[in-house]
Design an enzyme around this catalytic site. Structure first.
Site, PDB file in Angstrom:
ATOM      1  N   LYS A   1      27.958  57.875  60.609  1.00  0.00           N
ATOM      2  CA  LYS A   1      27.995  56.756  59.878  1.00  0.00           C
ATOM      3  C   LYS A   1      26.577  56.541  59.349  1.00  0.00           C
ATOM      4  O   LYS A   1      26.445  56.044  58.266  1.00  0.00           O
ATOM      5  CB  LYS A   1      28.682  55.680  60.696  1.00  0.00           C
ATOM      6  CG  LYS A   1      29.891  55.572  60.843  1.00  0.00           C
ATOM      7  CD  LYS A   1      30.726  55.801  59.467  1.00  0.00           C
ATOM      8  CE  LYS A   1      32.352  55.723  59.676  1.00  0.00           C
ATOM      9  NZ  LYS A   1      33.143  56.054  58.452  1.00  0.00           N
TER      10      LYS A   1
ATOM     11  N   TYR B   1      29.765  59.187  66.402  1.00  0.00           N
ATOM     12  CA  TYR B   1      30.047  58.295  65.391  1.00  0.00           C
ATOM     13  C   TYR B   1      28.936  57.624  64.701  1.00  0.00           C
ATOM     14  O   TYR B   1      28.874  57.508  63.402  1.00  0.00           O
ATOM     15  CB  TYR B   1      31.340  57.415  66.116  1.00  0.00           C
ATOM     16  CG  TYR B   1      31.680  56.341  64.886  1.00  0.00           C
ATOM     17  CD1 TYR B   1      32.520  56.670  64.038  1.00  0.00           C
ATOM     18  CD2 TYR B   1      31.365  55.101  64.931  1.00  0.00           C
ATOM     19  CE1 TYR B   1      33.477  55.681  63.138  1.00  0.00           C
ATOM     20  CE2 TYR B   1      31.831  54.023  64.050  1.00  0.00           C
ATOM     21  CZ  TYR B   1      32.874  54.593  63.135  1.00  0.00           C
ATOM     22  OH  TYR B   1      33.608  53.527  62.327  1.00  0.00           O
TER      23      TYR B   1
END
Length: 314
Positions: free
Chosen positions: A184, A180
């Protein structure tokens, strides 16, 4: 949500057509409702899968948000395609154009989590999270930008906006979220490139790093994300609706001149983030030996400020 105006009695996004991905729940839903309250026509995208992206898709979440917008007197249409495929992203842009005749703002928000420590992170979980977050942002942006470029070449003025969704995990890292965090962080880089490349077509691109109560955070950070007790009258700092006003403004014509920036949004706080920039430096004008380079690096680190800790680090 109460609508604002531009000072002339016109709602901030009146006449604009806005796409919000992952808009069936959480932040995306809050954004879609906020844009509609400001007069936008909204394309509500949501695949309707589980928190980890597993399970069959469902048109229910997107349709429910459309129903909410329409019940409040707004205009919206649902799209339940997979925006991490070329066909799904293209169809999303097509729905906006076929239904409302134009596209002004793209809000990339869709995503899910598959948290693991790096030594336990499977390749499939890495690929799935990078796919929905980073590839999903890229494909919708590519197809929207292709449309806006064609509009510009046809001599039509474009006042387009892109708002991408990064995270504090992408800016600082987050323990147990290597996939993640990488996705991001990549979204920030993609946003900066989009701002530089697409300005000639009337497109502004910015990113937000929000903190709010969603399916992805309410269990992992249960204590931090908890809503205040009923009847207390306390400000619900982690309500996703707190983030949406900034997103709506960035998605409006009122944000003219703001591009290539990253904003943190949490509770009642908005912060302009300042990313990598040169710190202490030394140039000897010749090649270093490894030992000399190490000595120089340690001296520079002593002069530099301390780095901010990774989320979850002890």
């Amino acid at each position: 949500m109460t609508a604002s105006s531009d000072g002339h009695g016109t709602r901030l996004c009146a006449g604009r057509v806005v796409i919000v991905t992952g808009a069936g729940r959480g932040l995306g839903r809050a954004h879609a409702l906020a844009f509609a309250a400001e007069g936008a026509k909204v394309v509500v995208n949501d695949l309707g899968v589980g928190l980890d992206g597993a399970g069959g898709s469902s048109p229910g979440p997107a349709r429910q948000v459309v129903d909410e917008i329409e019940a409040a007197g707004g205009e919206a249409v649902a799209h339940d395609g997979d925006i991490a495929t070329g066909a799904g992203a293209a169809s999303l842009i097509g729905v906006a154009l076929d239904t409302f005749g134009r596209l002004d703002t793209l809000v990339n928000n869709a995503g899910f989590l598959r948290d693991r420590m790096l030594v336990n992170l499977d390749e499939d979980d890495w690929d799935a999270v990078l796919r929905v977050h980073l590839k999903g942002h890229f494909l919708t942006l590519k197809h929207a930008a292709t449309h806006w470029r064609a509009e510009t070449k046809a001599g039509r003025t474009t006042v387009a906006r892109v708002i991408n969704t990064s995270s504090g995990a992408g800016l600082l890292g987050s323990v147990g979220q290597g996939n993640y965090s990488a996705a991001k962080a990549g979204i920030v880089g993609l946003t900066l490139v989009a701002a530089a490349e697409l300005g000639r077509y009337g497109v502004q691109a910015n990113a937000i790093a929000p903190a709010a109560r969603t399916r992805m955070t309410e269990q992992t950070f249960a204590e931090t994300m908890a809503a205040p007790g009923e009847g207390t009258g306390a400000f619900d700092a982690m309500a996703p609706e707190n983030v949406s006003p900034l997103v709506v403004w960035l998605g409006s014509a009122a944000s003219d001149g703001v591009t290539g920036r990253v904003f943190e949004a949490e509770a009642g706080r908005i912060t302009v983030m300042e990313g990598w920039h040169p710190g202490p430096s030394v140039d000897r004008g010749a090649r270093w030996t490894p030992a000399e380079a190490g000595e120089a690096a340690r001296q520079l680190l002593a002069e530099a400020g301390p780095g901010r800790p990774v989320y979850g680090a002890r």
